[in-house]
Design a protein around this motif. Structure first.
Motif, PDB file in Angstrom:
ATOM      1  N   PRO A 101       0.833  -1.196   0.000  1.00 37.65           N
ATOM      2  CA  PRO A 101       0.000   0.000   0.000  1.00 37.65           C
ATOM      3  C   PRO A 101       0.872   1.251   0.000  1.00 37.65           C
ATOM      4  CG  PRO A 101       0.037  -0.984   2.178  1.00 37.65           C
ATOM      5  CD  PRO A 101       0.785  -1.911   1.266  1.00 37.65           C
ATOM      6  N   SER A 102       0.330   2.304  -0.568  1.00 32.81           N
ATOM      7  CA  SER A 102       1.040   3.581  -0.566  1.00 32.81           C
ATOM      8  C   SER A 102       0.057   4.664  -0.151  1.00 32.81           C
ATOM      9  CB  SER A 102       1.606   3.877  -1.961  1.00 32.81           C
ATOM     10  OG  SER A 102       0.554   4.095  -2.883  1.00 32.81           O
ATOM     11  N   ALA A 103       0.560   5.877   0.008  1.00 36.05           N
ATOM     12  CA  ALA A 103      -0.306   6.982   0.422  1.00 36.05           C
ATOM     13  C   ALA A 103      -1.381   7.259  -0.622  1.00 36.05           C
ATOM     14  CB  ALA A 103       0.536   8.229   0.657  1.00 36.05           C
ATOM     15  N   THR A 104      -1.112   6.876  -1.861  1.00 39.00           N
ATOM     16  CA  THR A 104      -2.066   7.174  -2.940  1.00 39.00           C
ATOM     17  C   THR A 104      -2.786   5.953  -3.483  1.00 39.00           C
ATOM     18  OG1 THR A 104      -0.289   6.983  -4.561  1.00 39.00           O
ATOM     19  CG2 THR A 104      -0.752   9.193  -3.686  1.00 39.00           C
ATOM     20  N   GLY A 105      -2.436   4.763  -3.002  1.00 42.93           N
ATOM     21  CA  GLY A 105      -3.076   3.591  -3.581  1.00 42.93           C
ATOM     22  C   GLY A 105      -3.170   2.405  -2.662  1.00 42.93           C
ATOM     23  N   ALA A 106      -4.022   1.482  -3.055  1.00 43.04           N
ATOM     24  CA  ALA A 106      -4.278   0.279  -2.270  1.00 43.04           C
ATOM     25  C   ALA A 106      -3.158  -0.742  -2.442  1.00 43.04           C
ATOM     26  CB  ALA A 106      -5.609  -0.345  -2.700  1.00 43.04           C
ATOM     27  N   PHE A 127      -6.448 -10.186  -1.093  1.00 39.30           N
ATOM     28  CA  PHE A 127      -6.589  -9.206  -0.024  1.00 39.30           C
ATOM     29  C   PHE A 127      -6.257  -7.839  -0.599  1.00 39.30           C
ATOM     30  CE2 PHE A 127      -5.643 -13.117   2.218  1.00 39.30           C
ATOM     31  CZ  PHE A 127      -6.453 -13.062   3.340  1.00 39.30           C
ATOM     32  N   THR A 128      -7.106  -6.871  -0.331  1.00 48.74           N
ATOM     33  CA  THR A 128      -6.783  -5.489  -0.675  1.00 48.74           C
ATOM     34  C   THR A 128      -6.783  -4.675   0.613  1.00 48.74           C
ATOM     35  OG1 THR A 128      -9.088  -4.953  -1.173  1.00 48.74           O
ATOM     36  CG2 THR A 128      -7.698  -5.577  -3.027  1.00 48.74           C
ATOM     37  N   VAL A 129      -5.827  -3.785   0.701  1.00 49.90           N
ATOM     38  CA  VAL A 129      -5.631  -2.935   1.870  1.00 49.90           C
ATOM     39  C   VAL A 129      -5.582  -1.510   1.344  1.00 49.90           C
ATOM     40  CG1 VAL A 129      -4.076  -2.443   3.806  1.00 49.90           C
ATOM     41  CG2 VAL A 129      -4.325  -4.788   2.979  1.00 49.90           C
ATOM     42  N   GLU A 130      -6.635  -0.742   1.616  1.00 51.10           N
ATOM     43  CA  GLU A 130      -6.758   0.583   1.012  1.00 51.10           C
ATOM     44  C   GLU A 130      -6.860   1.673   2.072  1.00 51.10           C
ATOM     45  OE1 GLU A 130      -9.349   2.790  -2.455  1.00 51.10           O
ATOM     46  OE2 GLU A 130      -9.960   0.812  -1.765  1.00 51.10           O
ATOM     47  N   GLY A 134      -8.388   9.933   7.275  1.00 56.66           N
ATOM     48  CA  GLY A 134      -8.036   9.797   8.684  1.00 56.66           C
ATOM     49  C   GLY A 134      -7.035   8.673   8.879  1.00 56.66           C
ATOM     50  N   ASP A 135      -7.224   7.918   9.936  1.00 53.61           N
ATOM     51  CA  ASP A 135      -6.273   6.854  10.254  1.00 53.61           C
ATOM     52  C   ASP A 135      -6.898   5.471  10.102  1.00 53.61           C
ATOM     53  OD1 ASP A 135      -8.020   7.126  12.337  1.00 53.61           O
ATOM     54  OD2 ASP A 135      -6.498   7.096  13.920  1.00 53.61           O
ATOM     55  N   THR A 136      -7.802   5.323   9.143  1.00 55.37           N
ATOM     56  CA  THR A 136      -8.453   4.027   8.930  1.00 55.37           C
ATOM     57  C   THR A 136      -8.035   3.414   7.603  1.00 55.37           C
ATOM     58  OG1 THR A 136     -10.420   5.029   7.940  1.00 55.37           O
ATOM     59  CG2 THR A 136     -10.457   4.677  10.325  1.00 55.37           C
ATOM     60  N   THR A 137      -8.251   2.116   7.526  1.00 51.55           N
ATOM     61  CA  THR A 137      -7.899   1.347   6.334  1.00 51.55           C
ATOM     62  C   THR A 137      -9.041   0.385   6.019  1.00 51.55           C
ATOM     63  OG1 THR A 137      -5.555   1.439   6.953  1.00 51.55           O
ATOM     64  CG2 THR A 137      -6.187  -0.245   5.349  1.00 51.55           C
ATOM     65  N   ALA A 138      -9.429   0.350   4.759  1.00 54.62           N
ATOM     66  CA  ALA A 138     -10.435  -0.621   4.315  1.00 54.62           C
ATOM     67  C   ALA A 138      -9.706  -1.887   3.872  1.00 54.62           C
ATOM     68  CB  ALA A 138     -11.254  -0.056   3.170  1.00 54.62           C
ATOM     69  N   VAL A 139     -10.131  -3.019   4.396  1.00 55.41           N
ATOM     70  CA  VAL A 139      -9.524  -4.303   4.058  1.00 55.41           C
ATOM     71  C   VAL A 139     -10.601  -5.197   3.456  1.00 55.41           C
ATOM     72  CG1 VAL A 139      -8.275  -6.319   4.920  1.00 55.41           C
ATOM     73  CG2 VAL A 139      -7.902  -4.078   5.973  1.00 55.41           C
ATOM     74  N   THR A 140     -10.289  -5.793   2.314  1.00 55.54           N
ATOM     75  CA  THR A 140     -11.213  -6.719   1.671  1.00 55.54           C
ATOM     76  C   THR A 140     -10.522  -8.065   1.511  1.00 55.54           C
ATOM     77  OG1 THR A 140     -12.308  -4.935   0.482  1.00 55.54           O
ATOM     78  CG2 THR A 140     -12.620  -7.163  -0.383  1.00 55.54           C
ATOM     79  N   TRP A 141     -11.234  -9.122   1.875  1.00 55.87           N
ATOM     80  CA  TRP A 141     -10.753 -10.498   1.724  1.00 55.87           C
ATOM     81  C   TRP A 141     -11.727 -11.177   0.781  1.00 55.87           C
ATOM     82  CZ3 TRP A 141     -10.104 -14.221   6.536  1.00 55.87           C
ATOM     83  CH2 TRP A 141      -9.523 -15.418   6.126  1.00 55.87           C
ATOM     84  N   ALA A 142     -11.216 -11.684  -0.331  1.00 52.68           N
ATOM     85  CA  ALA A 142     -12.059 -12.348  -1.320  1.00 52.68           C
ATOM     86  C   ALA A 142     -11.434 -13.676  -1.724  1.00 52.68           C
ATOM     87  CB  ALA A 142     -12.234 -11.466  -2.554  1.00 52.68           C
TER      88      ALA A 142
END
Length: 181
Positions: A101-106, A127-130, A134-142
């Motif tokens: 992950p980077s500041a601009t991308g998942a 797994f995507t980590v976006e 703020g200080d949150t991250t969206a995580v998807t497990w597929a």
């Protein structure tokens, strides 16, 4: 009367078999969660197979499970095999792609999953980590994979989305706890 009942039963069976045949040839199960932690911290827990014990629901189902880690356990090329009770089965996985992950991308991690027991299967976990505001991250497990005829037929009586989805929800909740500490 018996012939009529048998005819109805045969028609119902043929209808079920036919309906199963037209179901999709692949499946996708996916769950997401928002975690109050930096994406790098979450990503590190996912891309290191030795860290899965902290969050994977499958690791907790058989404490006596036999685990075999490859020479590489983190990042692309990392491998992990398991052989456990009927709740976890037997199989192996390999991380085939990583994008931090980077500041601009998942960030993204792709894992080739090969199940041997209880039912043979060959799927891909993603797994995507976006980063979010703020200080949150969206995580998807597929998980995606082929749906052979037997799986389509079983799917008429058991929801793969519910069975696997519940595990993914539990894993993401565990990941949230491990990441937010």
């Amino acid at each position: 009367m018996l012939k009529f009942v048998l005819a109805i039963v045969v028609i119902a069976i043929v209808a079920l078999l036919g309906y199963a045949a037209i179901k999709p040839d692949s499946f996708r199960v996916q769950r997401s969660a928002v975690i109050k932690a930096p994406p790098e911290k979450i990503y590190a827990l996912i891309q290191d197979f030795k860290q899965w014990g902290a969050w994977s629901p499958y690791e907790k189902r058989d404490p006596a499970m036999h685990r075999i880690y490859g020479d590489i356990t983190t990042g692309k090329g990392a491998t992990y095999a398991w052989d456990g009770n009927r709740n976890v089965g037997k199989g192996h996985m390999e991380i085939t792609e990583t994008v931090p992950p980077s500041a601009t991308g998942a960030g993204k991690i792709l894992i080739k999953l090969d199940f041997e027991k209880p039912i043979e299967g060959h799927n891909i976990a993603e797994f995507t980590v976006e980063p979010q505001s703020g200080d949150t991250t969206a995580v998807t497990w597929a998980m995606v994979g082929p749906s052979p005829y037997v799986a389509k037929l079983m799917g008429l009586f058991f929801s793969m989305d519910t069975m696997i989805g519940n595990d993914f929800e539990a894993g993401l909740a565990n990941l949230k706890t491990a990441s937010e500490q």
